[in-house]
Design a protein around this motif. Structure first.
Motif, PDB file in Angstrom:
ATOM      1  N   GLU A 105      -1.008 -30.987  30.985  1.00 48.54           N
ATOM      2  CA  GLU A 105      -0.984 -32.040  31.987  1.00 48.54           C
ATOM      3  C   GLU A 105      -2.420 -32.325  32.420  1.00 48.54           C
ATOM      4  O   GLU A 105      -3.014 -31.560  33.188  1.00 48.54           O
ATOM      5  CB  GLU A 105      -0.146 -31.601  33.196  1.00 48.54           C
ATOM      6  N   ASP A 156       4.573 -38.298  36.017  1.00 45.82           N
ATOM      7  CA  ASP A 156       4.095 -37.354  35.006  1.00 45.82           C
ATOM      8  C   ASP A 156       3.511 -38.049  33.776  1.00 45.82           C
ATOM      9  O   ASP A 156       2.720 -37.462  33.038  1.00 45.82           O
ATOM     10  CB  ASP A 156       5.240 -36.439  34.557  1.00 45.82           C
ATOM     11  N   ASP A 188      -2.111 -36.396  35.387  1.00 45.63           N
ATOM     12  CA  ASP A 188      -2.343 -35.106  36.041  1.00 45.63           C
ATOM     13  C   ASP A 188      -2.041 -35.270  37.527  1.00 45.63           C
ATOM     14  O   ASP A 188      -2.622 -36.114  38.194  1.00 45.63           O
ATOM     15  CB  ASP A 188      -3.789 -34.664  35.836  1.00 45.63           C
ATOM     16  N   ASP A 189      -1.083 -34.500  38.008  1.00 46.40           N
ATOM     17  CA  ASP A 189      -0.782 -34.546  39.441  1.00 46.40           C
ATOM     18  C   ASP A 189      -1.136 -33.209  40.083  1.00 46.40           C
ATOM     19  O   ASP A 189      -1.508 -32.255  39.402  1.00 46.40           O
ATOM     20  CB  ASP A 189       0.686 -34.921  39.694  1.00 46.40           C
ATOM     21  N   THR A 209       2.360 -28.017  41.091  1.00 46.08           N
ATOM     22  CA  THR A 209       2.537 -26.945  40.118  1.00 46.08           C
ATOM     23  C   THR A 209       3.973 -27.042  39.623  1.00 46.08           C
ATOM     24  O   THR A 209       4.910 -26.925  40.403  1.00 46.08           O
ATOM     25  CB  THR A 209       2.272 -25.569  40.764  1.00 46.08           C
ATOM     26  N   GLU A 210       4.119 -27.290  38.318  1.00 43.40           N
ATOM     27  CA  GLU A 210       5.437 -27.548  37.758  1.00 43.40           C
ATOM     28  C   GLU A 210       5.648 -26.718  36.504  1.00 43.40           C
ATOM     29  O   GLU A 210       4.696 -26.294  35.852  1.00 43.40           O
ATOM     30  CB  GLU A 210       5.560 -29.027  37.366  1.00 43.40           C
ATOM     31  N   THR A 221       7.105 -26.560  32.532  1.00 41.27           N
ATOM     32  CA  THR A 221       6.973 -27.499  31.419  1.00 41.27           C
ATOM     33  C   THR A 221       8.041 -28.578  31.528  1.00 41.27           C
ATOM     34  O   THR A 221       9.197 -28.292  31.819  1.00 41.27           O
ATOM     35  CB  THR A 221       7.101 -26.745  30.078  1.00 41.27           C
ATOM     36  N   GLU A 222       7.621 -29.830  31.321  1.00 39.75           N
ATOM     37  CA  GLU A 222       8.540 -30.966  31.423  1.00 39.75           C
ATOM     38  C   GLU A 222       8.624 -31.676  30.085  1.00 39.75           C
ATOM     39  O   GLU A 222       7.658 -31.723  29.329  1.00 39.75           O
ATOM     40  CB  GLU A 222       8.042 -31.945  32.493  1.00 39.75           C
ATOM     41  N   THR A 268       2.780 -29.471  29.589  1.00 41.79           N
ATOM     42  CA  THR A 268       2.642 -28.164  30.229  1.00 41.79           C
ATOM     43  C   THR A 268       1.643 -28.273  31.365  1.00 41.79           C
ATOM     44  O   THR A 268       0.628 -28.957  31.254  1.00 41.79           O
ATOM     45  CB  THR A 268       2.175 -27.088  29.223  1.00 41.79           C
ATOM     46  N   ASP A 269       1.927 -27.600  32.450  1.00 37.57           N
ATOM     47  CA  ASP A 269       1.083 -27.645  33.634  1.00 37.57           C
ATOM     48  C   ASP A 269       0.151 -26.446  33.632  1.00 37.57           C
ATOM     49  O   ASP A 269       0.605 -25.300  33.700  1.00 37.57           O
ATOM     50  CB  ASP A 269       1.954 -27.636  34.894  1.00 37.57           C
ATOM     51  N   ASP A 298       0.475 -23.757  36.163  1.00 41.80           N
ATOM     52  CA  ASP A 298       1.663 -22.906  36.123  1.00 41.80           C
ATOM     53  C   ASP A 298       1.421 -21.657  35.272  1.00 41.80           C
ATOM     54  O   ASP A 298       2.284 -21.202  34.561  1.00 41.80           O
ATOM     55  CB  ASP A 298       2.858 -23.691  35.574  1.00 41.80           C
TER      56      ASP A 298
END
Length: 159
Positions: free
Chosen positions: A42, A77, A115-116, A119-120, A122-123, A148-149, A152
């Protein structure tokens, strides 16, 4: 009676200039195919890139309608569904339709990762092929990509 002994009606139709293909009704289909994208971090400037193509060359270019799904959120995202037109990346029109070459060569489609500060986990971003301008082309295939963040990467420690 063996399965091989069953006779099925056949169709002959052009698949490219000067070529013909004989198909058995209902047993073989031409498909719009979407490859999976690789996993990306991300970060602004990263892209999930998919290849969209026809499984077999056909007589004419074919238009397919694209869709986006998954647990990542469009506009938060990722955004900007684009395709490569042979010389530059351009926005997919509001109709979400792109044209696949009759020769069966792939068209690259991408979404820009955002990029936000969250904390997330994987989306996923799933690109789908919906309706087609060619009645002989089956749609419904999907390709999946993961964001992937980097934030995280925490591990729990026991004291």
């Amino acid at each position: 009676m063996r399965v091989e002994d069953i006779v099925i009606d056949c169709l002959t139709f052009p698949i490219a200039t000067g070529q013909e293909e004989t198909r058995r009704d209902g047993l073989e289909t031409l498909e719009a195919i979407i490859s999976d994208a690789t996993s990306v971090a991300e970060a602004n400037g990263n892209f999930l890139v998919y290849d969209v193509s026809l499984s077999t060359p056909v007589a004419a270019n074919t238009t397919v309608t694209l869709s986006l799904a998954g647990d990542a959120t469009n506009g938060v995202d990722y955004n900007n569904l684009q395709y490569y037109n042979g010389s530059a990346w351009v926005a997919v029109p509001a109709s979400n339709q792109i044209t696949l070459p009759a020769a069966g060569t792939a068209v690259q489609v991408r979404v820009a990762v955002i990029d936000d500060a969250l904390t997330e986990s994987t989306e996923s971003v799933v690109l789908g092929a919906g309706s087609s301008s060619n009645p002989l082309v089956s749609t419904g295939d999907t390709g999946s990509g993961s964001i992937t963040d980097a934030a995280d990467n925490t591990t729990a420690s026991v004291v």
